[in-house]
Design an enzyme around this catalytic site. Sequence first.
Site, mmCIF file in Angstrom:
data_model
loop_
_atom_site.group_PDB
_atom_site.id
_atom_site.type_symbol
_atom_site.label_atom_id
_atom_site.label_comp_id
_atom_site.label_asym_id
_atom_site.label_seq_id
_atom_site.Cartn_x
_atom_site.Cartn_y
_atom_site.Cartn_z
ATOM 1 C CG HIS A 70 8.441 39.171 -4.192
ATOM 2 N ND1 HIS A 70 7.338 40.188 -3.245
ATOM 3 C CD2 HIS A 70 7.960 40.018 -5.557
ATOM 4 C CE1 HIS A 70 7.411 41.250 -3.803
ATOM 5 N NE2 HIS A 70 7.654 40.684 -5.724
ATOM 6 C CE1 TYR A 334 4.984 37.057 -10.909
ATOM 7 C CE2 TYR A 334 2.819 36.919 -9.781
ATOM 8 C CZ TYR A 334 3.572 37.148 -10.099
ATOM 9 O OH TYR A 334 4.171 38.426 -9.969
HETATM 10 C C1 HEM Z 1 7.252 41.197 -16.004
HETATM 11 C C2 HEM Z 1 6.800 41.219 -14.720
HETATM 12 C C3 HEM Z 1 7.377 40.469 -13.426
HETATM 13 C C4 HEM Z 1 7.935 39.040 -13.479
HETATM 14 C C5 HEM Z 1 8.601 38.882 -14.329
HETATM 15 C C6 HEM Z 1 7.919 38.901 -11.706
HETATM 16 C C7 HEM Z 1 8.389 37.364 -11.786
HETATM 17 C C8 HEM Z 1 7.653 37.190 -10.002
HETATM 18 C C9 HEM Z 1 7.560 35.650 -9.721
HETATM 19 C C10 HEM Z 1 8.706 34.526 -10.555
HETATM 20 C C11 HEM Z 1 7.442 35.794 -8.813
HETATM 21 C C12 HEM Z 1 7.382 33.925 -8.096
HETATM 22 C C13 HEM Z 1 6.528 33.639 -7.770
HETATM 23 C C14 HEM Z 1 5.942 32.452 -7.155
HETATM 24 O O1 HEM Z 1 6.732 31.276 -7.371
HETATM 25 O O2 HEM Z 1 5.019 32.085 -6.917
HETATM 26 C C15 HEM Z 1 6.799 37.369 -8.357
HETATM 27 C C16 HEM Z 1 6.582 37.343 -6.683
HETATM 28 C C17 HEM Z 1 5.508 38.257 -6.565
HETATM 29 N N1 HEM Z 1 5.205 39.369 -7.501
HETATM 30 FE FE1 HEM Z 1 5.670 39.684 -9.543
HETATM 31 N N2 HEM Z 1 6.643 39.836 -11.567
HETATM 32 C C18 HEM Z 1 6.769 40.613 -12.229
HETATM 33 C C19 HEM Z 1 5.672 42.427 -11.886
HETATM 34 C C20 HEM Z 1 5.114 42.349 -10.278
HETATM 35 C C21 HEM Z 1 3.750 43.269 -10.272
HETATM 36 C C22 HEM Z 1 4.245 44.193 -11.791
HETATM 37 C C23 HEM Z 1 3.790 43.453 -8.980
HETATM 38 C C24 HEM Z 1 2.737 43.926 -8.653
HETATM 39 C C25 HEM Z 1 1.958 44.786 -9.103
HETATM 40 C C26 HEM Z 1 4.528 41.758 -8.392
HETATM 41 C C27 HEM Z 1 3.882 41.503 -7.321
HETATM 42 C C28 HEM Z 1 4.719 39.973 -7.005
HETATM 43 C C29 HEM Z 1 4.335 40.146 -5.407
HETATM 44 C C30 HEM Z 1 3.301 40.613 -4.352
HETATM 45 C C31 HEM Z 1 5.255 38.576 -5.661
HETATM 46 C C32 HEM Z 1 4.702 37.656 -4.385
HETATM 47 C C33 HEM Z 1 3.061 36.729 -4.219
HETATM 48 C C34 HEM Z 1 3.994 35.432 -2.767
HETATM 49 O O3 HEM Z 1 3.417 35.647 -2.163
HETATM 50 O O4 HEM Z 1 3.721 34.611 -3.563
HETATM 51 N N3 HEM Z 1 4.969 41.192 -9.917
HETATM 52 N N4 HEM Z 1 7.064 37.546 -9.559
#
Ligand code: HEM
Length: 358
Positions: A70, A334
């Site tokens: 993201h 995260y």
């Molecule tokens: C094992 C499952 C998942 C992994 C490994 C993963 C990994 C990541 C990572 C590395 C980030 C960046 C975090 C940061 O630097 O702040 C991220 C952001 C995000 N993830 Fe995931 N994610 C997973 C599951 C999900 C799920 C289930 C959802 C929603 C239902 C989701 C929604 C988001 C959103 C909306 C962002 C952006 C948030 C922001 O604007 O900081 N992710 N994810």
Amino acid sequence: MDQPPFTWRGTPVSRRALLAGAGAVAAFLAVDLGAVAYANNWMGGRFTRQAIIDRFQALSGVHPGFRRNHAKGVAVSGRFESTGAAAELTVATVLAAGVSPVVGRFSLGGGNPTVADTPGAVRGFGVAIGFPGRDQWRSAMINLPVFPVNSPEAFYDQLLASAPDPATGKPDPAAMAAFLAKYPASKAATAVIKQHPPTPGFADSPFGGLNTFHFVDDSGVRTPVRWMLVPRQQARPPAATGPNGLFDALIQQVKAGPVAWDLRVVVGTDQDPVDPTLPWPADRRAVTAGTLVLDTIETESPGNARDLNFDPLALPHGMEPSDDPILGARSAVYAESYRLRTGEPKSPSAVQVDEVAS
Ligand code: HEM
């Protein structure tokens, strides 16, 4: 002028004070919750948080200062007007009747911060409701009805399968077919996702938390819940040309007036699946906990949502995680993404709010 838009327990509080506090707590959470997840050895084997970060970077390249997933986004703020209807389920202060400040971020899935907007890219919305500390609620939601995988291992394998084939520049259909054959739950979830094509823009997207949590009431009763944001408006059509069509339409819309979503809390039973690839029965009761109103949109910059970690385990008193293994994995990954990006030099975001004509 920094008008005090909120009154918190009788004291006027400015948006600037809120953002300063939010940044400080984000730093605290990245260290603390990450440490907890590490101690729990949440994945083990080859599915460490570093392995998943490496996989994101192999797919999208290394973009210092940006989120590893993201990566492309824009910051927003506003308020949450709680009806108090969910207070029967939880003692969380933000869901008692009243108004809380909101900091959020709209994003597109994937690790490339300059990727061109496409209608099919996963849309994200990270939100922090209430003041930093024990009472604040953070959630990162997406515009899909279910999540495509139900374990950290499957998430890792999905990233592997979606790597572009050097010959075509697109994911190898055989690799994706092999992934879906190995994970029948993901195959079924993909069919559910196909039944819900994306809406035209951010402003008319629903956003779902997808994972299951528990709300805890004042007698200690724990109720399984899932939550989603339901849009209250149509979206301006995205620009037909240009790499930021979806973001630019959202920016124009927020500049013209507030955008709003109703927060729906779906009340589950102990028999409902925790597995996020599985929808809950359609007849589950839902309460409208309140309305999220966004009236400000800003380019990612120091002190706004750029510097927050929307850790799904940053929960207030009155909310608890379920035993879905995705939650611990998310929290740990995260935290690592946050640790990396906050220590790196920054480049300007591809989405520049001031460059978009009203
Ligand atoms: C094992 C499952 C998942 C992994 C490994 C993963 C990994 C990541 C990572 C590395 C980030 C960046 C975090 C940061 O630097 O702040 C991220 C952001 C995000 N993830 Fe995931 N994610 C997973 C599951 C999900 C799920 C289930 C959802 C929603 C239902 C989701 C929604 C988001 C959103 C909306 C962002 C952006 C948030 C922001 O604007 O900081 N992710 N994810």
